[in-house]
Motif scaffolding. Structure first.
Motif, PDB file in Angstrom:
ATOM      1  N   ILE A 108       0.868  -1.275  -0.032  1.00 45.80           N
ATOM      2  CA  ILE A 108       0.082  -0.123   0.151  1.00 45.80           C
ATOM      3  C   ILE A 108       0.911   1.296  -0.004  1.00 45.80           C
ATOM      4  CG2 ILE A 108      -1.744   1.482   1.627  1.00 45.80           C
ATOM      5  CD1 ILE A 108      -2.776  -1.563   2.195  1.00 45.80           C
ATOM      6  N   LEU A 109       1.989   1.210   0.776  1.00 40.15           N
ATOM      7  CA  LEU A 109       2.963   2.503   0.826  1.00 40.15           C
ATOM      8  C   LEU A 109       3.636   2.612  -0.511  1.00 40.15           C
ATOM      9  CD1 LEU A 109       4.402   2.178   4.316  1.00 40.15           C
ATOM     10  CD2 LEU A 109       3.026   3.850   3.618  1.00 40.15           C
ATOM     11  N   ARG A 110       3.983   1.451  -1.215  1.00 40.47           N
ATOM     12  CA  ARG A 110       4.570   1.569  -2.243  1.00 40.47           C
ATOM     13  C   ARG A 110       3.727   1.813  -3.609  1.00 40.47           C
ATOM     14  NH1 ARG A 110       5.955  -3.467  -2.196  1.00 40.47           N
ATOM     15  NH2 ARG A 110       4.419  -4.283  -3.577  1.00 40.47           N
ATOM     16  N   ASN A 111       2.137   1.628  -3.440  1.00 43.81           N
ATOM     17  CA  ASN A 111       1.399   2.093  -4.433  1.00 43.81           C
ATOM     18  C   ASN A 111       0.798   3.346  -4.379  1.00 43.81           C
ATOM     19  OD1 ASN A 111       1.864  -0.203  -6.149  1.00 43.81           O
ATOM     20  ND2 ASN A 111       0.388  -1.448  -4.714  1.00 43.81           N
ATOM     21  N   SER A 112       1.466   4.270  -3.426  1.00 47.87           N
ATOM     22  CA  SER A 112       0.812   5.649  -3.007  1.00 47.87           C
ATOM     23  C   SER A 112       0.807   6.480  -4.387  1.00 47.87           C
ATOM     24  CB  SER A 112       1.167   5.811  -2.021  1.00 47.87           C
ATOM     25  OG  SER A 112       2.795   6.471  -2.200  1.00 47.87           O
ATOM     26  N   PRO A 113       0.316   7.409  -4.634  1.00 53.74           N
ATOM     27  CA  PRO A 113      -0.526   8.153  -3.828  1.00 53.74           C
ATOM     28  C   PRO A 113      -1.827   7.492  -3.723  1.00 53.74           C
ATOM     29  CG  PRO A 113      -0.357   9.488  -5.731  1.00 53.74           C
ATOM     30  CD  PRO A 113       0.601   8.339  -5.905  1.00 53.74           C
ATOM     31  N   TRP A 114      -2.601   7.757  -2.620  1.00 53.97           N
ATOM     32  CA  TRP A 114      -3.912   7.377  -2.536  1.00 53.97           C
ATOM     33  C   TRP A 114      -4.897   8.683  -2.096  1.00 53.97           C
ATOM     34  CZ3 TRP A 114      -5.250   2.565  -3.713  1.00 53.97           C
ATOM     35  CH2 TRP A 114      -4.002   1.673  -3.853  1.00 53.97           C
ATOM     36  N   SER A 115      -6.085   8.590  -2.556  1.00 58.11           N
ATOM     37  CA  SER A 115      -6.794   9.925  -2.159  1.00 58.11           C
ATOM     38  C   SER A 115      -8.378   9.183  -1.620  1.00 58.11           C
ATOM     39  CB  SER A 115      -7.105  10.465  -3.303  1.00 58.11           C
ATOM     40  OG  SER A 115      -7.701   9.925  -4.522  1.00 58.11           O
ATOM     41  N   TYR A 116      -8.713  10.061  -0.989  1.00 59.38           N
ATOM     42  CA  TYR A 116     -10.153   9.724  -0.258  1.00 59.38           C
ATOM     43  C   TYR A 116     -11.063  10.758  -0.508  1.00 59.38           C
ATOM     44  CZ  TYR A 116     -13.935   8.404   2.934  1.00 59.38           C
ATOM     45  OH  TYR A 116     -15.007   8.155   3.436  1.00 59.38           O
ATOM     46  N   SER A 117     -12.345  10.535  -1.479  1.00 61.99           N
ATOM     47  CA  SER A 117     -13.017  11.956  -1.811  1.00 61.99           C
ATOM     48  C   SER A 117     -12.383  12.834  -2.464  1.00 61.99           C
ATOM     49  CB  SER A 117     -13.793  12.097  -0.418  1.00 61.99           C
ATOM     50  OG  SER A 117     -14.746  11.410  -0.099  1.00 61.99           O
ATOM     51  N   THR A 118     -11.373  12.705  -3.453  1.00 60.49           N
ATOM     52  CA  THR A 118     -10.356  13.394  -3.921  1.00 60.49           C
ATOM     53  C   THR A 118      -9.521  14.203  -3.233  1.00 60.49           C
ATOM     54  OG1 THR A 118     -11.934  15.300  -4.297  1.00 60.49           O
ATOM     55  CG2 THR A 118     -12.029  13.614  -6.030  1.00 60.49           C
ATOM     56  N   ASN A 119      -9.296  14.042  -1.899  1.00 62.24           N
ATOM     57  CA  ASN A 119      -8.438  14.495  -1.070  1.00 62.24           C
ATOM     58  C   ASN A 119      -7.229  13.709  -0.995  1.00 62.24           C
ATOM     59  OD1 ASN A 119      -9.552  16.847  -0.198  1.00 62.24           O
ATOM     60  ND2 ASN A 119     -11.289  15.551   0.681  1.00 62.24           N
ATOM     61  N   LEU A 120      -5.951  14.121  -0.987  1.00 64.47           N
ATOM     62  CA  LEU A 120      -4.616  13.428  -0.884  1.00 64.47           C
ATOM     63  C   LEU A 120      -4.451  12.756   0.527  1.00 64.47           C
ATOM     64  CD1 LEU A 120      -2.014  12.328  -2.228  1.00 64.47           C
ATOM     65  CD2 LEU A 120      -1.081  14.673  -1.327  1.00 64.47           C
ATOM     66  N   LEU A 121      -4.443  11.363   0.426  1.00 67.21           N
ATOM     67  CA  LEU A 121      -4.210  10.750   1.741  1.00 67.21           C
ATOM     68  C   LEU A 121      -2.563  10.453   1.696  1.00 67.21           C
ATOM     69  CD1 LEU A 121      -5.422   9.228   4.138  1.00 67.21           C
ATOM     70  CD2 LEU A 121      -5.463   7.187   2.581  1.00 67.21           C
ATOM     71  N   VAL A 122      -1.674  11.066   2.558  1.00 69.39           N
ATOM     72  CA  VAL A 122      -0.275  11.054   2.584  1.00 69.39           C
ATOM     73  C   VAL A 122      -0.152   9.990   3.628  1.00 69.39           C
ATOM     74  CG1 VAL A 122       1.800  12.429   3.042  1.00 69.39           C
ATOM     75  CG2 VAL A 122      -0.209  13.541   2.122  1.00 69.39           C
ATOM     76  N   LEU A 123       0.499   8.865   3.311  1.00 73.34           N
ATOM     77  CA  LEU A 123       0.951   7.858   4.231  1.00 73.34           C
ATOM     78  C   LEU A 123       2.298   7.718   4.675  1.00 73.34           C
ATOM     79  CD1 LEU A 123      -1.136   5.032   2.470  1.00 73.34           C
ATOM     80  CD2 LEU A 123      -1.777   6.310   4.594  1.00 73.34           C
ATOM     81  N   GLN A 124       2.475   7.567   5.671  1.00 71.30           N
ATOM     82  CA  GLN A 124       4.178   7.424   6.341  1.00 71.30           C
ATOM     83  C   GLN A 124       4.058   6.258   7.460  1.00 71.30           C
ATOM     84  OE1 GLN A 124       6.160  10.622   7.930  1.00 71.30           O
ATOM     85  NE2 GLN A 124       5.295  12.141   6.834  1.00 71.30           N
ATOM     86  N   GLN A 125       5.049   5.665   7.221  1.00 68.94           N
ATOM     87  CA  GLN A 125       5.387   4.602   8.212  1.00 68.94           C
ATOM     88  C   GLN A 125       5.794   5.233   9.506  1.00 68.94           C
ATOM     89  OE1 GLN A 125       5.674   0.996   8.556  1.00 68.94           O
ATOM     90  NE2 GLN A 125       5.969   1.749  10.602  1.00 68.94           N
ATOM     91  N   CYS A 126       5.340   5.061  10.371  1.00 69.42           N
ATOM     92  CA  CYS A 126       5.667   5.945  11.861  1.00 69.42           C
ATOM     93  C   CYS A 126       6.055   4.819  12.773  1.00 69.42           C
ATOM     94  CB  CYS A 126       4.287   6.412  12.370  1.00 69.42           C
ATOM     95  SG  CYS A 126       3.382   7.855  11.195  1.00 69.42           S
TER      96      CYS A 126
END
Length: 170
Positions: A33-51
């Motif tokens: 999922i991290l490798r296949n980013s970017p993702w968006s939800y309702s056309t808003n960018l979802l910025v994913l990070q390993q925390c």
């Protein structure tokens, strides 16, 4: 998001408005999922990070995201990894370069995966120096969410732009 990610059993919790944590069922799913980013939800960018558990949420910065950018207009003789890497560096940190094979349906050259700064306007293209000539090459961002054609930034549309207010007629 579980439908888009094609994974079941994701645990999502909201830490504060606009900040969520996701726990994935396996490390493999998380990396995919991290490798296949970017993702968006309702056309808003979802910025994913390993925390990391020892670092508090407020210490993370979500101002960068990786995008695939297709570069068009590069002459066939210049479609080499070094040229695409150099063009990608003009946008941000280059993560990966993929050149189109000769049999590729688009065969327009290739694309680069670049970590871009979301606080800066996106670039539409760049000038490529070819010997004693200059050539404009075009950047096409894949899976681009909300985008303002007035200021060039991700996160809003021109009608909501604060830098260049959208002209409304009475």
């Amino acid at each position: 998001m579980t439908k888009a990610w094609k994974v079941e059993g994701v645990i999502c919790s909201q830490k504060e408005p606009g900040l969520f944590t996701f726990i994935f069922p396996t490390e493999e799913e998380k990396h995919r999922i991290l490798r296949n980013s970017p993702w968006s939800y309702s056309t808003n960018l979802l910025v994913l990070q390993q925390c990391l558990p020892e670092i508090p949420e407020h210490c993370y910065e979500f101002s960068k995201a990786a995008f695939w950018i297709r570069i068009g207009g590069v002459p066939p003789g210049w479609r080499i990894e070094k040229v695409f890497n150099d063009l990608g560096k003009r946008l941000g940190k280059v993560i990966e370069v993929q050149l189109d094979s000769i049999n590729h349906a688009q065969n327009k050259g290739g694309r680069v995966r670049v970590e871009i700064d979301l606080t800066l306007p996106l670039k539409a293209g760049a000038v490529l120096d070819i010997g004693n000539k200059c050539l404009w090459v075009e950047f096409k961002y894949e899976r681009l969410p909300h985008y303002c054609f007035s200021c060039g930034k991700i996160g809003h549309y021109a009608t909501d732009c604060l830098e260049f207010p959208y002209a409304t007629s009475p």
